[in-house]
Design a protein around this motif. Structure first.
Motif, PDB file in Angstrom:
ATOM      1  N   THR A 226      27.004  31.494  40.423  1.00 56.45           N
ATOM      2  CA  THR A 226      25.710  31.941  39.907  1.00 56.45           C
ATOM      3  C   THR A 226      25.729  33.426  39.563  1.00 56.45           C
ATOM      4  OG1 THR A 226      24.580  30.255  41.236  1.00 56.45           O
ATOM      5  CG2 THR A 226      23.247  32.080  40.387  1.00 56.45           C
ATOM      6  N   VAL A 227      26.214  34.242  40.495  1.00 53.46           N
ATOM      7  CA  VAL A 227      26.263  35.684  40.268  1.00 53.46           C
ATOM      8  C   VAL A 227      27.208  36.010  39.118  1.00 53.46           C
ATOM      9  CG1 VAL A 227      26.893  37.912  41.276  1.00 53.46           C
ATOM     10  CG2 VAL A 227      25.658  36.230  42.647  1.00 53.46           C
ATOM     11  N   LEU A 228      28.356  35.333  39.087  1.00 54.23           N
ATOM     12  CA  LEU A 228      29.337  35.571  38.036  1.00 54.23           C
ATOM     13  C   LEU A 228      28.763  35.220  36.666  1.00 54.23           C
ATOM     14  CD1 LEU A 228      32.261  36.247  37.187  1.00 54.23           C
ATOM     15  CD2 LEU A 228      32.845  33.849  37.640  1.00 54.23           C
ATOM     16  N   ALA A 229      28.149  34.046  36.556  1.00 56.93           N
ATOM     17  CA  ALA A 229      27.583  33.624  35.272  1.00 56.93           C
ATOM     18  C   ALA A 229      26.447  34.542  34.837  1.00 56.93           C
ATOM     19  CB  ALA A 229      27.091  32.183  35.369  1.00 56.93           C
ATOM     20  N   ALA A 230      25.611  34.972  35.789  1.00 53.71           N
ATOM     21  CA  ALA A 230      24.492  35.853  35.450  1.00 53.71           C
ATOM     22  C   ALA A 230      24.995  37.223  34.983  1.00 53.71           C
ATOM     23  CB  ALA A 230      23.570  36.007  36.658  1.00 53.71           C
ATOM     24  N   CYS A 231      25.964  37.781  35.695  1.00 54.74           N
ATOM     25  CA  CYS A 231      26.499  39.093  35.311  1.00 54.74           C
ATOM     26  C   CYS A 231      27.231  39.024  33.974  1.00 54.74           C
ATOM     27  CB  CYS A 231      27.443  39.608  36.400  1.00 54.74           C
ATOM     28  SG  CYS A 231      26.638  40.034  37.959  1.00 54.74           S
ATOM     29  N   ALA A 232      28.019  37.962  33.773  1.00 61.15           N
ATOM     30  CA  ALA A 232      28.749  37.822  32.510  1.00 61.15           C
ATOM     31  C   ALA A 232      27.784  37.640  31.343  1.00 61.15           C
ATOM     32  CB  ALA A 232      29.713  36.629  32.591  1.00 61.15           C
ATOM     33  N   THR A 233      26.713  36.881  31.555  1.00 61.11           N
ATOM     34  CA  THR A 233      25.727  36.670  30.494  1.00 61.11           C
ATOM     35  C   THR A 233      24.996  37.968  30.160  1.00 61.11           C
ATOM     36  OG1 THR A 233      25.419  34.374  31.212  1.00 61.11           O
ATOM     37  CG2 THR A 233      23.708  35.339  29.805  1.00 61.11           C
ATOM     38  N   ALA A 234      24.613  38.726  31.199  1.00 60.97           N
ATOM     39  CA  ALA A 234      23.924  40.002  30.967  1.00 60.97           C
ATOM     40  C   ALA A 234      24.819  40.977  30.204  1.00 60.97           C
ATOM     41  CB  ALA A 234      23.487  40.610  32.300  1.00 60.97           C
ATOM     42  N   ALA A 235      26.091  41.063  30.609  1.00 61.00           N
ATOM     43  CA  ALA A 235      27.031  41.945  29.907  1.00 61.00           C
ATOM     44  C   ALA A 235      27.270  41.458  28.486  1.00 61.00           C
ATOM     45  CB  ALA A 235      28.344  42.023  30.675  1.00 61.00           C
ATOM     46  N   GLY A 236      27.345  40.125  28.305  1.00 62.76           N
ATOM     47  CA  GLY A 236      27.539  39.576  26.972  1.00 62.76           C
ATOM     48  C   GLY A 236      26.385  39.895  26.048  1.00 62.76           C
ATOM     49  N   ILE A 237      25.152  39.854  26.578  1.00 61.40           N
ATOM     50  CA  ILE A 237      23.976  40.210  25.773  1.00 61.40           C
ATOM     51  C   ILE A 237      24.040  41.675  25.358  1.00 61.40           C
ATOM     52  CG2 ILE A 237      21.473  40.538  25.872  1.00 61.40           C
ATOM     53  CD1 ILE A 237      21.342  38.047  27.646  1.00 61.40           C
ATOM     54  N   ALA A 238      24.409  42.542  26.315  1.00 60.50           N
ATOM     55  CA  ALA A 238      24.493  43.976  26.021  1.00 60.50           C
ATOM     56  C   ALA A 238      25.537  44.272  24.955  1.00 60.50           C
ATOM     57  CB  ALA A 238      24.815  44.742  27.304  1.00 60.50           C
ATOM     58  N   ILE A 239      26.604  43.479  24.909  1.00 63.60           N
ATOM     59  CA  ILE A 239      27.650  43.679  23.901  1.00 63.60           C
ATOM     60  C   ILE A 239      27.275  43.021  22.582  1.00 63.60           C
ATOM     61  CG2 ILE A 239      30.060  43.166  23.310  1.00 63.60           C
ATOM     62  CD1 ILE A 239      30.682  43.273  26.315  1.00 63.60           C
ATOM     63  N   ALA A 240      26.677  41.832  22.651  1.00 67.41           N
ATOM     64  CA  ALA A 240      26.441  41.029  21.449  1.00 67.41           C
ATOM     65  C   ALA A 240      25.349  41.602  20.550  1.00 67.41           C
ATOM     66  CB  ALA A 240      26.091  39.598  21.847  1.00 67.41           C
ATOM     67  N   ILE A 241      24.289  42.144  21.126  1.00 71.75           N
ATOM     68  CA  ILE A 241      23.167  42.619  20.302  1.00 71.75           C
ATOM     69  C   ILE A 241      23.595  43.740  19.357  1.00 71.75           C
ATOM     70  CG2 ILE A 241      20.918  43.754  20.350  1.00 71.75           C
ATOM     71  CD1 ILE A 241      20.263  42.175  22.853  1.00 71.75           C
ATOM     72  N   PRO A 242      24.158  44.849  19.850  1.00 71.12           N
ATOM     73  CA  PRO A 242      24.571  45.893  18.893  1.00 71.12           C
ATOM     74  C   PRO A 242      25.696  45.435  17.976  1.00 71.12           C
ATOM     75  CG  PRO A 242      25.331  46.421  21.115  1.00 71.12           C
ATOM     76  CD  PRO A 242      24.395  45.264  21.242  1.00 71.12           C
TER      77      PRO A 242
END
Length: 268
Positions: free
Chosen positions: A65-81
């Protein structure tokens, strides 16, 4: 009328076919037998109790759960810009960068996992949570990037220009105009990314240890030596969690926002 009834009947049959494996898994998790069986031989929740009482399963659920949540949050931060830059600007190496972002979608996760193990081993942090996180960010980001890119339209640029003309700062425009317009793509990508991270075995198995296991790797290791209804109970718990998450999303943001965005794009 007959054609509509036929289509409805076919849709119901297809839905039943898709739901049948879930029914089998949940039914097998309730059996009183010491082996997997369906229909269940009696009804009991003891396998759920055994799973929840096992600290290795609880720890694996938390890690996943923690891994998926952290990876998703980091992915959003990278994907938007990244999505904004690739969609709105021309610069040298643009196509190479786009191909680089998309490469995890076509490369086998076994190859990525092996490469990640060697890379993190060289840097000295292999088989750690950070190593897992780096790998999961790599495989999650393309899903979010594709989803965000799919909702970008020319209308977004016009609205942002109007916001700037009215005196809004770039940050205010991004927060109040761009980000809300990207919301459906972000949510869709986040869901796909979280699921991709949660169920991943191939990449994770190279970087887990006995004390650091994700739930898919835990199940993979367990079924090599024993098969009992506890496995079905773990799978059923995952199904229940998915249903709860989707229900909460529907109650909070409404899943119809995705279809509305698609219809707006088609009308545009």
């Amino acid at each position: 009328m007959l054609a509509r009834s036929t289509i409805r009947a076919i849709a119901l049959v297809c839905l039943a076919f898709l739901l049948l494996p879930l029914v089998v898994i949940i039914g097998a998790s309730l059996t009183t037998a010491s082996y997997l069986s369906f229909p269940p031989q009696g009804l009991t929740f003891k396998w759920y109790g055994a799973v929840l009482a096992d600290p290795t399963y609880v720890r694996s659920f938390l890690v996943s759960t923690v891994l998926a949540a952290c990876a998703t949050a980091a992915g959003i931060a990278i994907a938007i810009p990244s999505a904004l830059a690739l969609a709105r600007h021309d610069f040298p190496g643009k196509h190479i960068l786009a191909a680089l972002f998309a490469s995890p979608l076509v490369l086998p996760y076994l190859v990525l996992g092996s490469a990640l193990l060697q890379f993190t081993g060289y840097l000295g942090f292999s088989q750690t949570f950070m190593a897992l996180l780096v790998g999961h960010i790599v495989i999650v980001t393309p899903f979010i990037l594709k989803s965000v890119s799919s909702v970008l339209t020319r209308d977004h640029v016009v609205l942002e220009q109007a916001s700037a003309d009215l005196g809004a700062s770039p940050w205010t425009t991004f927060c109040r105009i761009t980000l809300p317009l990207l919301k459906p793509g972000i949510i869709t990508g986040a869901i796909f990314g979280f699921i991709t991270s949660w169920i991943n075995v191939e990449l994770s198995i190279f970087n887990t240890t006995g004390a650091l296991n994700t739930i898919p790797v835990q199940l993979f290791n367990y079924v090599q030596y024993s098969v009992d209804p506890g496995i079905a109970a773990v799978s059923a718990i995952t199904i229940f969690i998915s249903v709860v998450v989707i229900t909460l999303l529907d109650m909070t943001i409404g899943l119809d926002v995705f279809s509305d965005t698609k219809n707006n794009r088609q009308n545009t």
